[in-house]
Design an enzyme around this catalytic site. Sequence first.
Site, PDB file in Angstrom:
ATOM      1  N   SER A 109       0.768  -1.372   0.221  1.00 44.63           N
ATOM      2  CA  SER A 109      -0.056  -0.037   0.061  1.00 44.63           C
ATOM      3  C   SER A 109       0.693   1.139  -0.031  1.00 44.63           C
ATOM      4  CB  SER A 109      -1.054   0.193   1.145  1.00 44.63           C
ATOM      5  OG  SER A 109      -1.976  -0.949   1.147  1.00 44.63           O
ATOM      6  N   HIS A 172      -0.762   5.116   9.055  1.00 42.79           N
ATOM      7  CA  HIS A 172      -0.633   3.965   8.103  1.00 42.79           C
ATOM      8  C   HIS A 172      -0.379   4.163   6.958  1.00 42.79           C
ATOM      9  CE1 HIS A 172      -2.263  -0.245   7.188  1.00 42.79           C
ATOM     10  NE2 HIS A 172      -1.233  -0.492   8.105  1.00 42.79           N
TER      11      HIS A 172
END
Length: 537
Positions: A109, A172
């Site tokens: 990601s 994140h």
Amino acid sequence: MKHCGLSTLLGILSVTRVTSSVKEDSRYWKKLGEDSIKDALREDKNENLAKNVILFVGDGMGLSTIVAGRIFKGQMQGHSGEEGYLSFEKFKHVGLLKTYNVDRQVPDSAGTATALFSGIKGNYYAVGLDATSVYNVCQPNVTKTAGVRTLIDWAIEAGKSTGMVTTTRLTHATPASSYAHCPHRDWECDTKIPETERGKGCKDIASQMVEDEPGRSINVLLGGGEQVFVAGINKTSVCTRGDGKNLPFQWMKWHNSQNRTNAFVKNKAQLMEVPDNINHVLGLFAPSHMPYDKDRDTSVNGEPSLEEMTTKAIQILSKNTKGYVLLVEGGRIDHAHHDNLAKIAMEEVAAFDAAIQKALAMTKRSDTLIVVTADHSHAFTINGYPKRGNPIEGVGDVTPEGFAYETLSYINGPGYNYHRIDSADGINRTSTLKTWKNLNLTENAKGRSVPHMAGFWMDSETHGGEDVPVYASGPMAHLIHGVHEQTHVPYTIAYSLCIGPYFQDCRGPSPKPSSSTVINISVVAVIISTVVSLRLF
Ligand SMILES: *[C@@H]1O[C@H](CO)[C@@H](O)[C@H](O)[C@H]1NC(C)=O
Ligand SMILES: *[C@@H]1O[C@H](CO)[C@@H](O)[C@H](O)[C@H]1NC(C)=O
Ligand SMILES: *[C@@H]1O[C@H](CO)[C@@H](O)[C@H](O)[C@H]1NC(C)=O
Ligand SMILES: *[C@@H]1O[C@H](CO)[C@@H](O)[C@H](O)[C@H]1NC(C)=O
Ligand SMILES: *[C@@H]1O[C@H](CO)[C@@H](O)[C@H](O)[C@H]1NC(C)=O
Ligand SMILES: *[C@@H]1O[C@H](CO)[C@@H](O)[C@H](O)[C@H]1NC(C)=O
Ligand SMILES: [Zn+2]
């Protein structure tokens, strides 16, 4: 062929929600076909200059996840499910995005979010850095040259307001890639920087968000991760701060020094009570990631839903007469998949879809471009020949030998052990004949915490490498039209808003690119392809 012979067995096993589909006769399909052509013929080329853009990223929401989520949503509403649509599936402009990282065939990601937000593909695990970054090594000189500028930088430069809303920690990989620059996505707290790399001038991601541009200037920051921002909290397994910082306090202090109205909130009631005239909001609603949507404490003292956070963000951002750029991540579809918890992944898709539906209701297609996509896919599939309306999260089919298996399955992950007869021992090579449990339909169809089938054991299921779909509605949505690199998305957004690479040099008074620009681009394309073919042959 095979599945026809199984119909009797399937009939016993399937808990069919909708028993008959005879109303879908030839007349039904004829009408549907004609309506669909009428709809396709309707011109939909919105060349307006966009004022606002909302980019929705479903983390790990590949095509199989979208289809399963669509069926799940329909079934929750009492329908058979297959015939329905998620809110964004009605958008007229759809394309496919190639998600590989510069150094990986199947991406993570950090690399994909960097591509989605900056238009520059990066390496696996690298946050907001181009491919010259070095994995897990602190080199401030490299960070400086490899650091990319993102949609957030471009929007701020153009005087727009900005927002980041996520269900994960704000530090994140996906949210971090919009504002931070880090050679390893795990450097969320100072203690996560390897000892050999400390004191060389690299900052953890939480500190970058609060102390550096563009992070500290983002107007709305809503998500989880309090533990990585405040020293002395150790409630979850995520890292703790070793430097004694209280970053939310620092955030408020700095905004006060700038005379910027601000609010730091920690639960749903506090978020809802933020007056719309406040220009900067930081919300940290959980020590680590926010709970899954269905596990939320929905009381006023609990966590807001993704839809509620998105609503508040739009209300605050839309005060700016120059518009806004809002990034919204449904971040935990990915986490449920990593644990092979297919039903929870579907619930997260439904919550993500609800946020998009709300955003569509709150904005105008004439001035707001909405883009919905995923950062990457998962090793997840929809298999068997389940009957129409069969519960998507349940057992879908049985083998000729009478072995029942789930419709939603994974090629790898922790679900492997659950499905072994000898579940304690992940790899029982002696049990060659009876390797797998025969699933109990009743038990399995209702268990949202039951991991689905995986073909081999992994502690955490992996991502998938196929293209992900991208859906767009609003100004310049038609630029999403084929198979693209993931980097096409921020360019489309920049072009629709005239920011970043198209800042003040977009469409001028006319809504179309000038012909000289078009010629120049084609001249460049010819040169590039010539160079490429010379090198190849
Ligand atoms: C960055 O600095 C390091 C250490 O000072 C040096 O070894 C390296 O060559 C530099 N890299 C670049 C790209 O300047
Ligand atoms: C945080 O808690 C865990 C588990 O209780 C413990 O092992 C760890 O040492 C604690 N970390 C700090 C920095 O206090
Ligand atoms: C904030 O307001 C105070 C009082 O009006 C003023 O003295 C100060 O210069 C302002 N600070 C900034 C950064 O605008
Ligand atoms: C492996 O599976 C077989 C058959 O189910 C079982 O009899 C055996 O005890 C298992 N082996 C171990 C090491 O548990
Ligand atoms: C499946 O599980 C349910 C509940 O535990 C039980 O009542 C039922 O008998 C089981 N069915 C089969 C076929 O094992
Ligand atoms: C290419 O763009 C430049 C700068 O905008 C312009 O001066 C030039 O005329 C263009 N070239 C062509 C072939 O259109
Ligand atoms: Zn993931």
